[in-house]
Structure formats: C-alpha cells, structure tokens
Design a protein around this motif. Sequence first.
Motif, mmCIF file in Angstrom:
data_model
loop_
_atom_site.group_PDB
_atom_site.id
_atom_site.type_symbol
_atom_site.label_atom_id
_atom_site.label_comp_id
_atom_site.label_asym_id
_atom_site.label_seq_id
_atom_site.Cartn_x
_atom_site.Cartn_y
_atom_site.Cartn_z
ATOM 1 N N ALA A 36 0.674 -1.127 -0.172
ATOM 2 C CA ALA A 36 -0.050 -0.151 0.134
ATOM 3 C C ALA A 36 1.007 1.360 -0.022
ATOM 4 O O ALA A 36 1.945 1.245 0.434
ATOM 5 C CB ALA A 36 -0.848 0.014 1.320
ATOM 6 N N ALA A 42 -6.642 6.138 -1.895
ATOM 7 C CA ALA A 42 -6.993 4.785 -1.369
ATOM 8 C C ALA A 42 -7.786 3.870 -2.412
ATOM 9 O O ALA A 42 -7.449 2.795 -2.478
ATOM 10 C CB ALA A 42 -7.566 4.608 0.032
ATOM 11 N N ASP A 45 -5.427 2.614 -4.795
ATOM 12 C CA ASP A 45 -4.171 2.085 -4.413
ATOM 13 C C ASP A 45 -4.004 0.581 -4.434
ATOM 14 O O ASP A 45 -4.590 -0.048 -3.326
ATOM 15 C CB ASP A 45 -3.874 2.684 -2.872
ATOM 16 C CG ASP A 45 -2.666 1.958 -2.403
ATOM 17 O OD1 ASP A 45 -1.714 1.832 -3.212
ATOM 18 O OD2 ASP A 45 -2.584 2.152 -1.185
ATOM 19 N N VAL A 47 -3.326 -3.213 -4.099
ATOM 20 C CA VAL A 47 -2.718 -4.145 -3.088
ATOM 21 C C VAL A 47 -2.454 -5.421 -3.461
ATOM 22 O O VAL A 47 -1.779 -6.240 -3.228
ATOM 23 C CB VAL A 47 -3.059 -3.792 -1.806
ATOM 24 C CG1 VAL A 47 -2.676 -2.605 -1.053
ATOM 25 C CG2 VAL A 47 -4.511 -4.385 -1.542
ATOM 26 N N VAL A 64 -7.854 -2.898 -3.497
ATOM 27 C CA VAL A 64 -7.210 -1.647 -3.322
ATOM 28 C C VAL A 64 -7.121 -1.577 -1.715
ATOM 29 O O VAL A 64 -7.825 -2.381 -1.002
ATOM 30 C CB VAL A 64 -7.886 -0.564 -3.782
ATOM 31 C CG1 VAL A 64 -7.716 -0.498 -5.385
ATOM 32 C CG2 VAL A 64 -9.398 -0.323 -3.566
ATOM 33 N N SER A 65 -6.377 -0.685 -1.193
ATOM 34 C CA SER A 65 -6.112 -0.517 0.137
ATOM 35 C C SER A 65 -7.667 0.326 0.910
ATOM 36 O O SER A 65 -7.643 0.338 1.838
ATOM 37 C CB SER A 65 -4.917 0.505 0.721
ATOM 38 O OG SER A 65 -4.997 1.809 0.006
#
Length: 250
Positions: A36, A42, A45, A47, A64-65
């Motif tokens: 992350a 976010a 983002d 992951v 994603v985060s």
Amino acid sequence: MKSLKLPLLIASLLTGFAGGAAAHDTGHLSGLATKASKAVKASFDIVHTKISTEGNVAIFHIAVSGKAGASRPAKSGKLAGSSVFSYVWPTSLDPSVIGFEPKAGILAFAVTSHPDFDDTPLFDENGDGKLDNDGDLWHSHWVVLQPDPACGKDALKVVDIPEGAKPRVPKTWPGLPILIDSPGWSPTFKGGTVEVRVPFDDIGAVESGAFDGVTAALRVNASVHSPLLCVANVFKVASGDLSLPGKVNK
C-alpha cells in the motif's frame, strides 16, 4: 501528470512479450501482491491483482487499500477534455483472442467510469430504459493500447481507427473510432475489491497469458480527434514497471 514511460517494454509487448520479472511473493495468495502507498488515493491504491479461471470463465480481480469504486470523475458537461477513471488489467494476450486484428497492440481489460459520455450502446446499466445515459456507472471494456507521442512522451492511447478504415472488430464494438469493445460483463464491487467474470470460448489462451494491474485516468482529446483517448495519469502499477509478471492461476 504521470504517464507510462516505458518505451523498451512497450516495444517488447508489441512483439509478443509474455511476461517479465517473477511475480511478487504472495504466500498463499495467488497473483501479484503490492505494498500500500499513502501517496496514492486509497480507492486506486492497488494491493493485489490476479486473474484466475473457473471452467470457461476468467475472473479479473483487483484489491485496493480503500474502497474500490469510491471515486469517479466529476462531470464536465462536454465530451472534449473529459476524464475516464479506470481499473485495468494489461495482458500478453493477442488482440485477436477477442476479435481485433492480430498484433494490433497491447490488449487490456478495463473497468471504467466516465459521466460525460456513454460507450455501451447495447446495454442499459442503470435500468431506466435508455441506452445512452449511464457512462458514469462502472462498466467493462476490452481496449487495445499503443504508444503515441501526441499523448505525451512514451504515453499510451487507445488505438485510433483511421477515417475510412474497416478493421476487424468484435461484435460488441460500440462504433467509436478506436479499438474498444463493450461486452457488457458487469463488475462487482465489494469493500476493497473489484471483480469481473468474463466467459471465454478459448479459455486456454487466457490461462497461458501474463498480466499486470493498473489504476489510471484517461482523457478525451480536446479536439475529439486522433488520438481520441489518451492515458493521462497513472495512479499505480501493480508490478511497478508494467512488466506483466502475473501468471493466470498462479
């Protein structure tokens, strides 16, 4: 804005590149794991990215985060210069797998949102009886990408179709002068993940492929002319370098 500046890699992709660096170590988790980053919004983002198969269905997955799909472009009121937000799986698959000309560019699957235009004329995503007013809802595409200096140094675009040309395109091509397909496979958002289940006649071609994960914004050219749609801002690349290290089902 950050763009994909990878001329050597792009060249290798266009000549049949089928993978790069080894996939990140994900322990028991298949696919690509990515750390992350506080520098990335976010909802974009990445992951975790993977493509897996069940029978003749390929499952495209990005985690994603934050909350996947939480951010969509603001409506500008006009097509020229408008934005497209996207979750993208660039692949090593030849574009002919889904109905484009062989070796036409980099074949990528994408989930997109863009409130200023609708490019899924066969589908009524919001269920209001109209087919041309739901581009803001997340939906799926196949696109073929190529570099074009008009989009920025070493940046990518969705390949344009020259006026008068009649290239091979899928049956669900939406009629736009670019290599894009609107197959109608609906994305599913749940917490931090987005997934799409995509049926394939030739699932073997998918299972032998390589992939990466990208979140990005695209932009419609201000003149609505070639290049029509450029990759304008890359939020995150799962591998960090678009090396397509992901292997399907691994």
